[in-house]
Design a protein around this motif. Structure first.
Motif, short mmCIF file in Angstrom:
data_model
loop_
_atom_site.label_atom_id
_atom_site.label_comp_id
_atom_site.label_asym_id
_atom_site.label_seq_id
_atom_site.Cartn_x
_atom_site.Cartn_y
_atom_site.Cartn_z
N THR A 5 1.50 -8.59 -5.02
CA THR A 5 0.57 -8.75 -4.52
C THR A 5 1.43 -9.44 -3.41
O THR A 5 1.28 -10.75 -4.34
N THR A 6 1.63 -9.91 -2.22
CA THR A 6 2.10 -10.56 -1.32
C THR A 6 1.11 -11.19 -0.64
O THR A 6 1.39 -12.74 -0.50
N GLY A 7 -1.07 -11.39 -1.04
CA GLY A 7 -1.89 -12.22 -0.06
C GLY A 7 -0.66 -12.36 1.21
O GLY A 7 -1.29 -13.48 1.75
N ASP A 11 -0.19 -7.64 5.99
CA ASP A 11 0.98 -7.19 6.11
C ASP A 11 0.69 -6.38 4.44
O ASP A 11 2.07 -7.07 3.56
N ARG A 12 0.54 -5.60 5.21
CA ARG A 12 -0.49 -5.23 3.10
C ARG A 12 0.99 -3.77 3.17
O ARG A 12 1.21 -2.80 3.48
N ARG A 13 0.92 -4.10 1.34
CA ARG A 13 2.09 -3.36 0.83
C ARG A 13 1.65 -2.12 0.56
O ARG A 13 1.24 -2.74 -0.20
N GLY A 20 0.30 4.12 -3.41
CA GLY A 20 -1.38 3.28 -2.75
C GLY A 20 -0.51 2.07 -2.57
O GLY A 20 0.96 1.29 -2.37
N TRP A 21 -1.65 1.28 -2.25
CA TRP A 21 -1.18 -0.11 -1.80
C TRP A 21 -1.07 -1.28 -3.04
O TRP A 21 -1.34 -1.37 -4.66
N ALA A 22 0.35 -1.98 -3.15
CA ALA A 22 0.50 -3.07 -3.75
C ALA A 22 -0.41 -3.91 -4.71
O ALA A 22 -1.24 -4.20 -6.10
N GLU A 206 -4.86 9.45 3.06
CA GLU A 206 -5.10 7.13 2.97
C GLU A 206 -3.44 7.02 4.44
O GLU A 206 -3.22 6.31 4.42
N PHE A 207 -2.24 7.81 3.29
CA PHE A 207 -1.17 7.45 3.83
C PHE A 207 0.01 8.88 4.48
O PHE A 207 1.06 8.30 4.54
N SER A 208 -1.12 10.10 3.81
CA SER A 208 0.33 11.41 4.41
C SER A 208 0.01 11.22 6.34
O SER A 208 -0.92 10.78 6.74
#
Lengths: 562, 562
Positions: A5-7, A11-13, A20-22, A206-208
């Protein structure tokens, strides 16, 4: 919380190893809950709670090639970029990622922003003997984006996601021009300005990306009629090493073998899909649905067959066997469950009549209606499609039945959450995979029995236990598309070996019983050998000669499909 | 009576120059009636009543090659066989036949009875440099079966009609294995034993064959959903010079580019379609239909668009413009007429609701219901499909609306009789042709106006007068498939020259306005140049490389498609 998690807000990774999302990686509490459920419900031996990996643990070989300094678009050899572009999202990808194995990371990741950038990368790659792997959402479950690069000077992953516009909409004909790198939600957002939707919701929605869907013949939420992206495509534009080709935008044609069909399913082996025109529609405010339970699975199968052979064309016609119903918390009493749903952009009475008849057919086969029939007229909040609600409404969930409550609601939640759950399962030594097919009705009983036997045997042999469930994702007049989910307690460290034996048993059985190796997961590298068994040898020769014409240096996604 | 009538009972012969059976050639009385109608209704100058030709008037060059004595099947250089295999059934074919021009008659006609015979003919032809032209019903309207043979030692027409069985039926999955040479009525008869039908009724139904339909992507009677034979095909088997290929029988698949789609539309350029599995269904006893008239054509177009965009999927959604309505004796008051029909094998109420909604939409656009809505439940005489009545019920007539009376009945009669009427028209110096296309809704108005202008101008210029009408044969959510009929007074002896100028004007306009050169008439030789303009150059290159792989000597139907 995850170490990933970057917080960093915007910049959601995406996770470097997981689906999916980190910031949506499982918490320890969630994992503990799932662990006890798995051990309790499935009777698996106690599962470990392994530590989640960090990117620091990953060691990469230095890149074998560098992008040319004067390339027209961004391109990098950065570690995180290379790692996140190494795999798709199959169990075997998650396992390798979890264990920090990224031996076949691409050397370069390029980010084209326009078609000329794509051409520039291909020109450089052809010159420098670099393999090019088109990359959309990285959601392949068949090794579609992984490439070992042997025989090449290096591998370049071509990340299409900066080409994500919907630059043109023809509201009159209900069609939209969509760039290859646009993801499901990006398409949804841009079409919402026109009050339109594509309504193609693969589980990876969600991603493709649109280009990925076309290249892999993705399957969407409609159980009948509009099952694959193929059914939505008016035209396709692609850049090949030999040049650009664009098919004419047409509702239909009878002029020679359909050129769109050569690009649908081409899996990056001929070129890169840069854009296409797709059929779109308004959000359907009219819905009609019912849930029917059956004591006997084969009665449910007969009901499903009769419904589609009556050409009632439900949007949802999902038959869950008792294991699938239990796994998705829809029924725990051993019932098989048939979820029926119809939708219309235009009016309620035709789909109401359709649903009534479908329910009547189901009851004629011993089904008991457990929910519905209910109908809905959401015309009053039709403006939803223009607001933020659209995201909620169509996050792959509405996809399934257009409703929030009851059996089908439970089912929908599982559908969207399933890939996230896979992350947790991998982290506790549970082997989890899905495979799917299509087969004629007359062959289905024999195939289904054989799958139960061979796959269960393989799980027992490899893992000492196993759980197998089946649902129909799509249904045709001449046969169903069954989708199997399997769970087994893995030996950490031996997961891939165990997986391979089970997968081989499943794939061999599909071939033996006249089924297809894939209904909508594509071929990639994992299904390649069985695909070559499925289609005629002379046809493969013909495809190879096409590839030599469009990709004379053989740089396009080598090893996928062919 | 015709000089061709043999009176030999069972040995009913097709005419050597005209559409259909020799014993149905027009009588002088019929021709006189038609002549006065044409002169009166269309205002054409007085037309001559030319003498019908006889086979004795035809002179053929001697055959350039002889079939090998040890060929496994019948093969002949007989004059009548060669003459009847020279052309398809287009206007230009009838004109040439009428004038006794058979310069490009094939040298040999072979009649395989089994797949090994086909292979034997191909082996001989590849060895002897003989071009092979697969021949079904001889109903091509695009020069699909004519071959000038230059560059070859000779031409062999491969008449597939002795391979006409339906050897296997899977009633459970509703599919049947059909040999390539089976004609519409032969398929109908054999499926009737199982209470099933294919329900694919091209206008050529009486003579055309399953293999021909697959090779040319034939269009059938359904206005929506099941528009082309493509939609019925589960699998295809073909013999190519490189060997036999057979696709797997599947309800659907996502494994690579669809192999069936390479053979659908291949027009004999890769090989010969020897058989395939097709989806079949019971005879639909439930019907619902209505006829709606519109004062304004564009209102009718808008209604048609809204019906299909509401996804109501009528079996019949045929929009006749006022000229077409007049020509077919459906309406003489300048109305445009929309024929709406739904059918179901299962139940009445869903299609009743569909029809009600479709009528409501049509009325919303200013339409006036002139017949119906009526519904029918023929379950009491469902056994019809097992009796001789089946022939009557499905002679391409039922095809259109399933009924005998009223506007749609008038229309149906015209549909079946139209090709026979062409024979008469040719024999009185009337140029008669049809062309068809598909285009998106947003482009249709501009295209339609341009067609009216360019084709009418061309007829005026070439012939001094002309009549043009339009109907929609099929309708899609994103666009219609308009079908144009043209009539003009020809100068006997100059017909082909006049026809060529008019055809060129029509085809050029289709290309200019983003339409397809053909929705279901195929490419053959007549549409080849425009087809090459329509599809991407790199795609054609890829098709050529496929052909080189499957047909290395280039003997398969040279000049068609590629």
């Amino acid at each position: 919380m995850s170490t990933e998690t970057t917080g960093e807000g915007d910049d959601r990774r995406q996770s470097f190893w997981a689906w999916g999302w980190a910031d949506r990686l499982p918490t320890d509490e969630e994992r503990r809950e799932l662990k006890s459920r798995i051990e309790g419900m499935l009777g698996f031996p106690e599962r470990p709670l392994l530590d989640l990996p960090t990117l620091d643990d990953v060691t990469l070989a230095p890149p074998r090639v560098e992008p040319p300094a004067d390339l027209s678009c961004a391109a990098t050899t950065d570690k995180r970029d290379r790692v996140t572009h190494t795999y798709g999202s199959a169990y075997r990808d998650l396992v390798r990622g979890f264990h920090g194995q990224f031996d076949d990371a691409p050397d370069v990741v390029a980010y084209p922003e326009r078609e000329s950038d794509v051409q520039a990368v291909l020109d450089w790659a052809a010159e420098a003997n670099v393999a090019v792997v088109p990359y959309g959402g990285g959601t392949s479950v068949v090794g579609g984006v992984e490439c070992d690069g042997s025989g090449y000077a290096g591998v370049c992953s071509l990340d299409m996601r900066r080409m994500n516009d919907v630059p043109e909409v023809d509201e009159h004909s209900r069609a939209a021009r969509i760039e290859g790198g646009a993801t499901g939600p990006e398409i949804q957002d841009q079409l919402a300005d026109h009050g339109l939707q594509l309504r193609h919701y693969p589980q990876s929605y969600e991603f493709s990306t649109f280009g990925g869907w076309v290249a892999t013949r993705a399957g969407g939420h409609f159980a009948t009629r509009y099952t694959h992206i193929d059914d939505f495509v008016e035209s396709v534009r692609a850049v090949t090493p030999a040049g650009t080709l664009e098919t004419r935008r047409l509702p239909a044609s009878g002029a020679g073998p359909d050129p769109n069909r050569f690009l649908l399913g081409s899996e990056g082996a001929f070129g890169v899909i840069t854009e296409g025109w797709a059929r779109v529609q308004p959000r359907p405010p009219y819905r009609a649905k019912a849930t029917v339970r059956f004591d006997d699975y084969w009665d449910a199968v007969a009901a499903c067959r009769e419904v589609v052979q009556a050409r009632l064309t439900p949007a949802n016609c999902r038959l869950l066997d008792s294991n699938e119903a239990m796994l998705n918390e829809v029924a725990f009493d051993g019932s098989s469950v048939l979820l029926l749903g119809f939708e219309s952009t235009d009016s309620l009475s035709p789909i109401e009549a359709d649903l009534d008849r479908a329910v009547e057919i189901a009851e004629g086969h011993g089904g008991r209606v457990s929910e519905g029939p209910t109908t809905e007229d959401r015309t009053t909040d039709a403006d939803e499609s223009r607001t933020g609600d659209a995201d909620k409404a169509a996050d792959g969930s509405e996809a399934n039945d257009g409703d929030e409550d009851g059996d089908s609601g439970e089912w929908r939640d599982s559908f969207v959450e399933a890939p996230y759950m896979f992350n947790s399962l991998v982290s506790m030594g549970v082997l989890v995979d899905t495979f799917e097919t299509a087969v004629t009705w007359d062959q289905f009983p024999a195939l289904h029995d054989a799958i139960q036997e061979t796959v269960t045997d393989a799980m027992e042999e490899e893992c000492g236990a196993g759980f197998l469930s089946c649902r129909f994702t799509h249904a045709y007049e001449d046969g169903p598309a069954p989708y199997y989910t399997l769970l087994a307690p893995a030996d950490v460290g031996r997961e891939l070996e165990q997986w391979r034996a089970i997968k081989e048993a499943a794939s061999d059985t599909l071939m033996d019983y006249g089924a297809t190796i894939t209904h909508h997961h594509a071929v990639g590298r994992v299904h390649r050998d069985h695909y070559h068994e499925e289609v005629p040898e002379h046809y493969l020769d013909a495809l190879r000669s096409m590839k030599r014409t469009l990709d004379p240096e053989g740089i396009m996604n080598p090893g996928a499909l062919l």
